[in-house]
Design a protein around this motif. Structure first.
Motif, PDB file in Angstrom:
ATOM      1  N   MET A  69       0.857  -1.120  -0.303  1.00  0.00           N
ATOM      2  CA  MET A  69      -0.277  -0.126  -0.215  1.00  0.00           C
ATOM      3  C   MET A  69       0.478   1.444   0.286  1.00  0.00           C
ATOM      4  O   MET A  69       1.976   1.227   0.252  1.00  0.00           O
ATOM      5  CB  MET A  69      -1.247  -0.661   1.291  1.00  0.00           C
ATOM      6  CG  MET A  69      -1.969   1.243   1.455  1.00  0.00           C
ATOM      7  SD  MET A  69      -2.793   1.042   2.598  1.00  0.00           S
ATOM      8  CE  MET A  69      -3.060   2.508   2.655  1.00  0.00           C
ATOM      9  N   MET A  70       0.874   2.891  -0.493  1.00  0.00           N
ATOM     10  CA  MET A  70       1.124   3.338  -0.393  1.00  0.00           C
ATOM     11  C   MET A  70       0.230   4.180  -0.335  1.00  0.00           C
ATOM     12  O   MET A  70      -0.650   5.024  -0.143  1.00  0.00           O
ATOM     13  CB  MET A  70       1.176   4.087  -2.564  1.00  0.00           C
ATOM     14  CG  MET A  70       1.954   2.845  -3.479  1.00  0.00           C
ATOM     15  SD  MET A  70       3.612   2.533  -2.763  1.00  0.00           S
ATOM     16  CE  MET A  70       4.654   3.914  -3.501  1.00  0.00           C
ATOM     17  N   LEU A  71       1.095   5.035   0.960  1.00  0.00           N
ATOM     18  CA  LEU A  71       0.801   6.308   1.746  1.00  0.00           C
ATOM     19  C   LEU A  71       1.652   7.684   1.156  1.00  0.00           C
ATOM     20  O   LEU A  71       2.985   7.443   0.773  1.00  0.00           O
ATOM     21  CB  LEU A  71       0.801   6.432   3.263  1.00  0.00           C
ATOM     22  CG  LEU A  71       0.308   5.402   3.523  1.00  0.00           C
ATOM     23  CD1 LEU A  71       0.884   4.914   5.383  1.00  0.00           C
ATOM     24  CD2 LEU A  71      -0.837   5.487   3.106  1.00  0.00           C
ATOM     25  N   PHE A  72       1.229   8.604   0.664  1.00  0.00           N
ATOM     26  CA  PHE A  72       1.669   9.800   0.190  1.00  0.00           C
ATOM     27  C   PHE A  72       2.604   9.505  -0.934  1.00  0.00           C
ATOM     28  O   PHE A  72       3.697  10.563  -1.200  1.00  0.00           O
ATOM     29  CB  PHE A  72       2.382  10.717   1.092  1.00  0.00           C
ATOM     30  CG  PHE A  72       1.570  10.828   2.347  1.00  0.00           C
ATOM     31  CD1 PHE A  72      -0.003  11.852   1.814  1.00  0.00           C
ATOM     32  CD2 PHE A  72       1.167  10.260   2.881  1.00  0.00           C
ATOM     33  CE1 PHE A  72      -1.081  11.209   3.477  1.00  0.00           C
ATOM     34  CE2 PHE A  72       0.526  10.699   4.512  1.00  0.00           C
ATOM     35  CZ  PHE A  72      -0.921  11.686   4.512  1.00  0.00           C
ATOM     36  N   GLY A  73       2.724   8.601  -1.717  1.00  0.00           N
ATOM     37  CA  GLY A  73       3.493   8.502  -2.679  1.00  0.00           C
ATOM     38  C   GLY A  73       4.465   7.545  -2.335  1.00  0.00           C
ATOM     39  O   GLY A  73       5.868   6.908  -2.797  1.00  0.00           O
ATOM     40  N   LEU A  74       4.674   7.007  -1.085  1.00  0.00           N
ATOM     41  CA  LEU A  74       5.940   6.308  -0.173  1.00  0.00           C
ATOM     42  C   LEU A  74       5.657   4.654  -0.296  1.00  0.00           C
ATOM     43  O   LEU A  74       3.848   5.283   0.246  1.00  0.00           O
ATOM     44  CB  LEU A  74       6.382   7.260   0.467  1.00  0.00           C
ATOM     45  CG  LEU A  74       6.861   8.105   0.509  1.00  0.00           C
ATOM     46  CD1 LEU A  74       7.770   9.164   1.831  1.00  0.00           C
ATOM     47  CD2 LEU A  74       8.035   7.925  -0.534  1.00  0.00           C
TER      48      LEU A  74
END
Length: 422
Positions: free
Chosen positions: A1-6
């Motif tokens: 899963m990605m959060l803010f592109g990270l």
């Protein structure tokens, strides 16, 4: 899963490093995302940015950051805020458009990662409003309240600061006299003996003496900084700030690595006033920066005291002015200062002029011009884009401010960019 592109695991690891000291590290992706977003907002927006505060309060730190990253327009952001039921103004869309122009030059995941890593290396933590150790007094700043607070120190100091009735701010001029320092020493020690925590800004003069006397009396003291908590300023107080970080706490709403500027000192003053049950100005010139802190205290309805001095002393003119023109309570002892707590002013707004001297001189310039001037170097030429990122302003605002400063003769343009005039 990605959060803010990270990667989610990256965000969880980064935020965990600055949350252990708060006693409540992120336990899931949602908590980690909120902490990461708040850390990001401390670098994207300048302290006291009402547009950022409104957006975070209305949408949440994570969703607000995602919206900015996804290039939402001001109209779309205004619509999202309207859907939350918040009372909004007619010019909200235009204000958000201007804010987006300020924030976008600073959108950098690398900068957020760097500040979190630097904070972990410096054993600094990040406080968020839901924490038990969050200083509740700053919430009175409404949309201008800090989105998060970086800190170093001991939890006991934060606990004492959370109990608003137990803290008093002692502030004053940098160019303090022997009289002013003596009164400050007696006041700080006397208040500590009465169980108060001493709040100040760690500047030379009155601030430094307030902290030193509190430490010497085995009391708790908190210093609010105008730069990152890993950059002790002023440098001459490196040893003092190290002691405060060991026996009290140092707090800032700016990420590690951030440099102090005149604008940030002004905004820092509002935190000193808001986090304290009362503010006392012990010695100040006619246009001292301490009057700015006094203005914030009065606007928040906090009791305001001022110590009188010799009528022949220019360094007491500001205190006499507060007593004569702005209804500050005349106090001369720690006992009288302690009596201020429990009283409340009527939310007055002191119409004080922009302070110069201590750290807050505008010199007739607008706040935007001050921020642009602070972002310039005397040696390295900087482009308009770089200046906009450093000042936290839109490029159009920077260009207009540079034009005014150029006419004033304090900046000049070179082939590679702009520099301060010599």
């Amino acid at each position: 899963m990605m959060l803010f592109g990270l990667e989610e695991s990256t965000v969880v690891a980064l935020t965990g490093g600055v949350r252990a000291s708060a006693g409540s590290g992120p336990t899931d992706a949602a908590a980690a995302a909120d902490v990461f977003a708040r850390a990001a907002w401390t670098g994207i927006s300048e302290p006291g940015d009402g547009a950022a505060g409104l957006l975070v309060q209305g949408l949440g730190a994570g969703p607000a950051l995602s919206a900015v990253l996804d290039l939402w327009t001001g109209a779309r952001l205004a619509g999202a805020l309207a859907a939350t039921g918040l009372p909004l103004t007619d010019d909200l869309q235009a204000l958000l458009e201007q804010a987006l122009q300020r924030w976008r030059p600073r959108l950098s995941s690398a900068e957020v990662i760097r500040s979190l890593q630097q904070a972990a290396r410096a054993s600094a933590g990040l406080l968020v409003p839901t924490d038990a150790h969050w200083p509740r007094g700053v919430d009175d700043l409404a949309v201008h309240a800090p989105i998060a607070l970086w800190w170093r120190g001991i939890p006991t100091a934060l606990t004492a600061l959370t109990a608003l009735s137990n803290s008093i701010a002692l502030v004053g001029a940098r160019a303090a006299t022997g009289y002013g320092e003596h009164v400050t020493m007696e006041a700080s020690a006397g208040l500590v003996d009465r169980g108060f925590l001493i709040v100040s800004g760690a500047a030379y003069g009155i601030d430094g003496m307030a902290h030193r006397a509190a430490l010497a009396s085995s009391g708790l003291t908190v210093a609010f900084l105008a730069g990152g908590v890993d950059r002790y300023y002023p440098s001459g107080h490196d040893a003092l700030l190290s002691r405060i970080a060991t026996m009290g706490a140092i707090i800032s709403e700016l990420p590690c690595g951030a440099a102090p500027t005149k604008w940030r000192f002004l905004q820092r003053n509002r935190l000193i006033a808001a986090a304290s049950a009362a503010t006392v100005v012990l010695e100040a010139g006619w246009r001292s920066g301490s009057l700015n802190t006094a203005g914030h205290a009065a606007a928040l309805g906090r009791p305001l005291g001022a110590v009188p001095g010799p009528v022949t002393s220019p360094t007491s003119a500001g205190c006499h002015r507060l007593i004569r023109e702005y209804d500050a309570v005349c106090v001369s002892t720690a006992a009288e200062m302690a009596e201020l707590v429990g009283e409340r002013m009527l939310g007055l707004t002191l119409d004080l002029p922009p302070a110069d001297g201590d750290t807050a001189g505008f010199g007739g310039r607008t706040s935007e011009q001050v921020r642009v001037f602070d972002a310039l170097s005397t040696r390295a030429a900087r482009s308009v884009t770089d200046i906009a990122r450093r000042a936290g302003l839109s490029m159009s605002t920077v260009q207009g401010s540079l034009g005014a400063l150029d006419l004033e003769g304090v900046v000049r343009e070179k082939e590679t960019g702009w520099v301060r005039g010599r």
